[in-house]
Design an enzyme around this catalytic site. Sequence first.
Site, short mmCIF file in Angstrom:
data_model
loop_
_atom_site.label_atom_id
_atom_site.label_comp_id
_atom_site.label_asym_id
_atom_site.label_seq_id
_atom_site.Cartn_x
_atom_site.Cartn_y
_atom_site.Cartn_z
N CYS A 2 0.87 -1.18 0.00
CA CYS A 2 0.00 0.00 0.00
C CYS A 2 0.90 1.22 0.00
CB CYS A 2 -0.91 0.00 1.22
SG CYS A 2 -2.02 1.44 1.29
N GLU A 114 -3.07 1.04 -6.90
CA GLU A 114 -1.97 0.11 -7.15
C GLU A 114 -1.62 0.16 -8.63
OE1 GLU A 114 0.87 -1.21 -6.33
OE2 GLU A 114 -0.16 -2.07 -4.58
#
Length: 271
Positions: A2, A114
Amino acid sequence: MCGRFAAGRTPEELAGIFGIERWEPEETLAPDFNVAPTKEVHVVLDRPLKDARDPRPVRQLRALKWGLVPSWAKSPEGAARMINARSETLHEKPSFRRPFAQRRCIVPADGYYEWVTAHDERQLEVEGKKKRARKQPYFVLPADGSVFAMAGIYEFWRDAALPPDHPQAWWATCSVITAEAETTPLGVAPAEGPRSLSEIHPRMPLMLTPDRWDAWLDPARTDETGLRDLLAPPPGGLMRAYPVSTAVSNVRNNGPELLGELEAPEEGTLF
C-alpha cells in the site's frame, strides 16, 4: 503493498461508521484523494484519554503520520520505509512486534491505488533491474462502496533533542498491514485487464471486515495467537478494481477526479 490511497470521508462520517467517541478539532484533516507516505492520516484507535481519571479505552479518531518510527529509533529518518508491515512476519519484527501486541488501529480509506506489476516486470524487480516507467494505476475499493478499513499499527517516538513540552517532542506514527493479494475473482472486474487483485500486484492492504473491528482495536487483547487469527484474509469477492488516470502517479495531483473510472487502460501502459 500500500503506497497510496484515497481518504475522502469527513470525521463526522467516520464517527458514524466506527462509533468514534472523541476527536480533536485541531487534528481534523481535509479529504485527501492522493495520500502518500509521510502524510498525516486519520486512524481509529481505542486508548484511554490523556490525563483522564477513567482508565477506560475510548474510541478516538486521531491524525498520525504515515510511516512508523519505532520507539527505540535514534531518529525518524527511516519512516518512509515503514509505511507497510507484512502480516506474515510483523509479530517477529523488532519494529512491529510491540505495536502489534499493544497498539493496533484502523486506517479508514475509500480505497487504494496500485500500479499493475505484470509477471515479467516482477521478475525484473526481483533481479534488481530497471522496470518500465509507465504503468497503469488501478483504484481498488469495496464493491459495495463501504469504507475500506485497513488494518494498522501505531507507535510513539520521543525526540530527545526537544523539551518535553515542545509540540513536536512526540511523534505519533503508523503503518498499514499488508497481506498476499487475493487470487479469487474480483467482485466487480474491469471490462478488460486484471480479473483478480493478484494480477495487479502480489500484495494488498489487509481489509478488516466490521465483525473484527472491536477485537482488533481492543488494547486488552495481547495474546499473539488470537491476534494473528485476526490477520486472516477477508472472504473473496468483496472488492472491485478499475483503471484510473496516470495523473495519480504525481503526488501533487489531488482531487476527487483522480477516482474517475476509465473505460479502458490508458494507451501505452501495461494492461
